[in-house]
Design a protein around this motif. Structure first.
Motif, short mmCIF file in Angstrom:
data_model
loop_
_atom_site.label_atom_id
_atom_site.label_comp_id
_atom_site.label_asym_id
_atom_site.label_seq_id
_atom_site.Cartn_x
_atom_site.Cartn_y
_atom_site.Cartn_z
N ASP A 187 94.03 19.22 46.42
CA ASP A 187 94.76 19.50 45.19
C ASP A 187 95.16 18.24 44.42
O ASP A 187 96.14 18.25 43.68
CB ASP A 187 96.00 20.35 45.48
CG ASP A 187 96.48 21.11 44.24
OD1 ASP A 187 95.63 21.45 43.41
OD2 ASP A 187 97.69 21.34 44.12
N ARG A 188 94.40 17.16 44.59
CA ARG A 188 94.69 15.94 43.86
C ARG A 188 93.99 15.94 42.50
O ARG A 188 94.48 15.33 41.54
CB ARG A 188 94.25 14.72 44.67
CG ARG A 188 95.16 14.39 45.83
CD ARG A 188 96.54 13.93 45.36
NE ARG A 188 96.43 12.77 44.48
CZ ARG A 188 96.31 11.51 44.90
NH1 ARG A 188 96.27 11.25 46.21
NH2 ARG A 188 96.22 10.51 44.04
N ILE A 189 92.84 16.60 42.41
CA ILE A 189 92.13 16.75 41.15
C ILE A 189 91.66 18.19 41.03
O ILE A 189 91.60 18.92 42.02
CB ILE A 189 90.91 15.80 41.05
CG1 ILE A 189 89.87 16.13 42.13
CG2 ILE A 189 91.35 14.35 41.13
CD1 ILE A 189 88.58 15.32 42.01
N LEU A 190 91.33 18.61 39.80
CA LEU A 190 90.85 19.97 39.57
C LEU A 190 89.33 20.07 39.70
O LEU A 190 88.80 21.14 39.98
CB LEU A 190 91.27 20.46 38.18
CG LEU A 190 92.78 20.60 37.93
CD1 LEU A 190 93.03 21.02 36.49
CD2 LEU A 190 93.40 21.58 38.90
N GLY A 191 88.65 18.94 39.46
CA GLY A 191 87.20 18.95 39.55
C GLY A 191 86.58 17.64 39.13
O GLY A 191 87.28 16.70 38.71
N TRP A 192 85.27 17.58 39.26
CA TRP A 192 84.52 16.37 38.93
C TRP A 192 83.10 16.76 38.52
O TRP A 192 82.48 17.60 39.16
CB TRP A 192 84.47 15.45 40.14
CG TRP A 192 83.73 14.15 39.95
CD1 TRP A 192 84.20 13.03 39.35
CD2 TRP A 192 82.40 13.83 40.41
NE1 TRP A 192 83.25 12.02 39.39
CE2 TRP A 192 82.13 12.48 40.04
CE3 TRP A 192 81.41 14.54 41.08
CZ2 TRP A 192 80.92 11.86 40.32
CZ3 TRP A 192 80.21 13.93 41.37
CH2 TRP A 192 79.97 12.59 40.99
N ASP A 193 82.62 16.17 37.40
CA ASP A 193 81.27 16.45 36.90
C ASP A 193 80.48 15.15 36.82
O ASP A 193 81.04 14.09 36.50
CB ASP A 193 81.31 17.07 35.51
CG ASP A 193 81.96 18.43 35.48
OD1 ASP A 193 82.00 19.10 36.54
OD2 ASP A 193 82.43 18.84 34.41
N THR A 233 86.42 13.53 35.39
CA THR A 233 87.35 13.95 36.44
C THR A 233 88.47 14.74 35.79
O THR A 233 89.06 14.29 34.80
CB THR A 233 87.93 12.74 37.19
OG1 THR A 233 86.86 11.89 37.63
CG2 THR A 233 88.74 13.20 38.41
N TYR A 234 88.75 15.93 36.31
CA TYR A 234 89.73 16.85 35.72
C TYR A 234 91.05 16.80 36.50
O TYR A 234 91.06 16.87 37.73
CB TYR A 234 89.19 18.29 35.76
CG TYR A 234 87.92 18.50 34.98
CD1 TYR A 234 87.94 19.06 33.71
CD2 TYR A 234 86.68 18.15 35.52
CE1 TYR A 234 86.76 19.28 32.99
CE2 TYR A 234 85.50 18.35 34.81
CZ TYR A 234 85.55 18.91 33.55
OH TYR A 234 84.38 19.12 32.85
N TYR A 235 92.15 16.72 35.74
CA TYR A 235 93.49 16.70 36.33
C TYR A 235 94.35 17.80 35.70
O TYR A 235 94.09 18.24 34.58
CB TYR A 235 94.16 15.35 36.09
CG TYR A 235 93.47 14.19 36.79
CD1 TYR A 235 93.85 13.79 38.06
CD2 TYR A 235 92.44 13.48 36.15
CE1 TYR A 235 93.22 12.72 38.70
CE2 TYR A 235 91.80 12.42 36.78
CZ TYR A 235 92.20 12.04 38.05
OH TYR A 235 91.57 10.99 38.68
N LYS A 236 95.40 18.20 36.42
CA LYS A 236 96.24 19.29 35.94
C LYS A 236 97.38 18.84 35.05
O LYS A 236 97.99 19.65 34.34
CB LYS A 236 96.81 20.08 37.13
CG LYS A 236 97.66 19.25 38.08
CD LYS A 236 98.09 20.07 39.28
CE LYS A 236 98.86 19.22 40.30
NZ LYS A 236 99.24 20.01 41.49
N SER A 277 99.30 12.84 36.96
CA SER A 277 98.25 12.68 37.97
C SER A 277 97.01 12.03 37.36
O SER A 277 96.30 11.27 38.03
CB SER A 277 97.90 14.03 38.59
OG SER A 277 97.45 14.95 37.60
N MET A 278 96.76 12.30 36.06
CA MET A 278 95.61 11.68 35.42
C MET A 278 95.78 10.17 35.29
O MET A 278 94.87 9.40 35.62
CB MET A 278 95.37 12.28 34.03
CG MET A 278 94.16 11.67 33.33
SD MET A 278 93.98 12.17 31.61
CE MET A 278 95.37 11.32 30.87
N LEU A 279 96.94 9.74 34.81
CA LEU A 279 97.16 8.31 34.62
C LEU A 279 97.29 7.58 35.95
O LEU A 279 96.96 6.40 36.05
CB LEU A 279 98.41 8.09 33.76
CG LEU A 279 98.27 8.54 32.30
CD1 LEU A 279 99.60 8.40 31.57
CD2 LEU A 279 97.20 7.73 31.59
#
Length: 263
Positions: free
Chosen positions: A59-65, A84-87, A91-93
């Motif tokens: 649960d650190r990231i939502l996904g990665w493409d 990279t997807y964050y909620k 968490s993104m920064l």
């Protein structure tokens, strides 16, 4: 100084989130790979898929493409784009630190020691160059059930709002262009559309202020959309489109294929 800048950025993100129905935070990385390093880089990419899957499971990231570029940049500029997807903006920064990546590498590859993982990363960093990293917030999107899977085609359109017309541009995207994209989706001519606002880098010298992600299931749908002409639009709607176009400068369009996706 650094703390005040980060506080300002977070404030901008949180203000935007108040107006967005569903907000996600995305980090785009534009990657350049020399031809002689291509094999080693692809091997590293396969390794990182497992690492990012561990980060998603934690649960650190939502996904990665992972996207391969077809057009939109000089051959020597960059060939790949990762997202990279964050909620949330915090968490993104903060992102994933080197120690996080090492820990998730050992989780996904239990046969490897910490020393082996560190050596792998040290070698991997020499195979590619991070040409640019951009932090973005999703501020609008169409209603659809589009599924991200290998082979999906995307058009990443980089926009720069005309100075003094930042709000006009976003209003035009939401009220003029998004309904057009929604109509195309309902006609089966498009998969999904998302509007993103750039946070970093920012300022008058930034190459772009926004980005739209236009998703298509394949090349057939993409070319059908390009050839489609809406003959039912009224003169008022056409005038609104023309006004909206004047509120921004389309800097570049990147066409890419999805090679890997982690959720």
């Amino acid at each position: 100084m650094k703390k005040s800048v980060l506080s300002l950025i977070l404030g901008i993100f949180l203000l935007g989130a108040m107006h967005a129905q569903e907000s996600r935070y995305l980090v785009f990385e534009f990657i350049k790979v020399e031809t002689s390093q291509m094999y080693d880089f692809i091997e590293y990419k396969d390794f990182m898929e497992k690492v990012y899957q561990s980060a998603v499971n934690d649960d650190r990231i939502l996904g990665w493409d992972f996207w391969s570029l077809h057009s939109g940049a000089d051959a020597g500029e960059f060939q790949y784009i990762t997202i990279t997807y964050y909620k949330d903006p915090v968490s993104m920064l903060s992102g994933l630190t080197e120690e996080d990546l090492i820990r998730y590498s050992m989780v996904s590859n239990p046969h490897m020691t910490e020393k082996q993982v560190r050596e792998k990363f040290e070698h991997a960093f020499s195979t590619h160059d991070l040409a640019q990293r951009t932090y973005m917030q999703q501020i609008s999107n169409t209603k659809d059930n589009f599924r991200m899977k290998k082979g999906v085609l995307a058009s990443f359109d980089l926009m720069k709002a005309v100075e003094g017309k930042f709000q006009d541009y976003e209003k035009a995207e939401r009220e003029v262009f998004m309904p057009i994209h929604q109509s195309r989706i309902e006609k089966g001519l498009m998969g999904s559309w998302t509007l993103l606002r750039t946070a970093l880098p920012f300022g008058s010298e930034a190459k772009s202020t926004h980005l739209t992600m236009n998703m298509y299931s394949d090349y057939v749908q993409f070319f059908n959309a390009m050839e489609y002409e809406d003959l039912e639009s009224t003169a008022e709607q056409q005038a609104a489109v023309e006004k909206g176009l004047k509120s921004r400068d389309q800097k570049w369009v990147y066409l890419a294929t999805l090679e890997s996706t982690i959720r």
